[in-house]
Design a protein around this motif. Structure first.
Motif, PDB file in Angstrom:
ATOM      1  N   ALA A  65       0.860  -0.828  -0.163  1.00  0.00           N
ATOM      2  CA  ALA A  65       0.285   0.401   0.053  1.00  0.00           C
ATOM      3  C   ALA A  65       1.014   1.386   0.244  1.00  0.00           C
ATOM      4  N   ARG A  66       0.861   2.040  -0.657  1.00  0.00           N
ATOM      5  CA  ARG A  66       1.226   2.875  -0.958  1.00  0.00           C
ATOM      6  C   ARG A  66       1.273   4.383   0.021  1.00  0.00           C
ATOM      7  N   ARG A  67       1.621   5.041   1.029  1.00  0.00           N
ATOM      8  CA  ARG A  67       1.734   5.673   2.236  1.00  0.00           C
ATOM      9  C   ARG A  67       1.740   6.649   2.388  1.00  0.00           C
ATOM     10  N   THR A  68       2.035   7.301   1.014  1.00  0.00           N
ATOM     11  CA  THR A  68       1.556   9.385   1.322  1.00  0.00           C
ATOM     12  C   THR A  68       1.563   9.230  -0.089  1.00  0.00           C
ATOM     13  N   GLU A  69       0.457  10.218  -0.669  1.00  0.00           N
ATOM     14  CA  GLU A  69      -0.382  10.137  -1.859  1.00  0.00           C
ATOM     15  C   GLU A  69       1.286  10.603  -3.343  1.00  0.00           C
TER      16      GLU A  69
ATOM     17  N   GLY B 263       4.421   1.784  -4.307  1.00  0.00           N
ATOM     18  CA  GLY B 263       2.987   1.460  -3.806  1.00  0.00           C
ATOM     19  C   GLY B 263       1.735   1.153  -4.707  1.00  0.00           C
ATOM     20  N   ILE B 264       1.095   1.060  -4.233  1.00  0.00           N
ATOM     21  CA  ILE B 264      -0.516   0.888  -5.299  1.00  0.00           C
ATOM     22  C   ILE B 264      -1.381   1.795  -4.187  1.00  0.00           C
ATOM     23  N   THR B 265      -2.268   2.629  -5.079  1.00  0.00           N
ATOM     24  CA  THR B 265      -3.690   2.377  -3.918  1.00  0.00           C
ATOM     25  C   THR B 265      -5.134   1.818  -4.876  1.00  0.00           C
TER      26      THR B 265
ATOM     27  N   PRO C 204      -7.789  -5.197   1.171  1.00  0.00           N
ATOM     28  CA  PRO C 204      -7.227  -5.315   1.583  1.00  0.00           C
ATOM     29  C   PRO C 204      -5.791  -6.055   2.031  1.00  0.00           C
ATOM     30  N   THR C 205      -5.019  -5.997   2.172  1.00  0.00           N
ATOM     31  CA  THR C 205      -4.693  -7.394   2.613  1.00  0.00           C
ATOM     32  C   THR C 205      -2.848  -7.059   3.300  1.00  0.00           C
ATOM     33  N   VAL C 206      -1.755  -8.210   3.492  1.00  0.00           N
ATOM     34  CA  VAL C 206      -0.204  -7.691   3.673  1.00  0.00           C
ATOM     35  C   VAL C 206      -0.007  -8.297   2.508  1.00  0.00           C
TER      36      VAL C 206
ATOM     37  N   ALA D 226      -0.651  -4.228   2.161  1.00  0.00           N
ATOM     38  CA  ALA D 226      -0.653  -4.509   0.856  1.00  0.00           C
ATOM     39  C   ALA D 226      -2.414  -4.139   0.343  1.00  0.00           C
ATOM     40  N   TYR D 227      -2.235  -4.089  -1.052  1.00  0.00           N
ATOM     41  CA  TYR D 227      -3.569  -4.292  -1.435  1.00  0.00           C
ATOM     42  C   TYR D 227      -4.002  -5.309  -2.746  1.00  0.00           C
TER      43      TYR D 227
END
Length: 205
Positions: free
Chosen positions: A153-157, A162-164, A185-187, A197-198
């Motif tokens: 998962a991306r932490r900031t925009e 990462g991804i969103t 949502p997952t890990v 993660a996604y």
């Protein structure tokens, strides 16, 4: 399998060769649980392309369950290890040293896939590399086929790593022949840790 040659072009291939000289943190010796659940749900259809396959655990898992699988990776070291695993385990899976940004070249061999799995490959690419990769997916994923990506998962925009779900919906638009079917949502597990993660599934219309 007869395919055109695609020698790695990106310098990062050498970085991954160095990582696979040991055991990298992301190589947990088995497939990520998200893909196990995908198989259990009956959503994997052959032929399967595993992009950024590393040492082949996901490819071998799917092949062991009866699927026709091709795993590709930039790293010659990783692909050598994947082929050795396939031989030791007597699992029929194919592996190639191949840049995932060049998947569109599989069309030259009249190859297409009904499932494309991506265990933490997209999430490391730069913005333009992601555009190129998505374009290539459109060339080789059959109509009705499924692209499934697991990524941190991306932490900031402002970050590109990462991804969103929002980014995936922007890149895979219905107007361009795609439909996002799920975004969960997952890990993402590593040998000594795990990250948010996604797991996202996109269908080619």
């Amino acid at each position: 399998m007869s395919v055109p040659s695609s020698a790695p072009e990106r310098p990062v291939a050498h970085v991954y060769d160095a990582a696979y000289a040991g055991v990298p943190n992301w190589d947990i010796g088995r497939p990520q649980q998200a893909f196990v659940r995908l198989l259990d749900a009956g959503l994997v259809r052959s032929p399967v392309l595993d992009v950024g396959c590393g040492t082949g655990e996901l490819s071998l898992f799917l092949a062991r369950h009866g699927h026709d699988v091709l795993g590709i990776d930039l790293s010659m070291t990783a692909i050598r290890q994947a082929k050795e695993k396939a031989r030791w385990r007597r699992v029929a899976a194919d592996f190639l040293v191949w840049d995932a940004l060049n998947v569109s070249r599989f069309r030259e061999a009249n190859l297409s896939f009904r499932t494309i799995v991506d265990s933490a490959m997209l999430h490391i690419l730069g913005d333009r590399e992601r555009d190129r990769f998505v374009d290539g997916l459109g060339d080789v994923l059959a109509s009705g086929g499924l692209y499934c990506v697991l990524g941190d998962a991306r932490r900031t925009e402002r970050e590109i790593y990462g991804i969103t779900p929002g980014e995936i919906r922007d890149r895979f638009r219905r107007a361009d022949g795609w439909e996002v079917l799920f975004a969960l949502p997952t890990v993402f597990e590593r040998r000594w840790s795990s990250n948010r993660a996604y797991f996202i599934g996109v269908q080619r219309l």
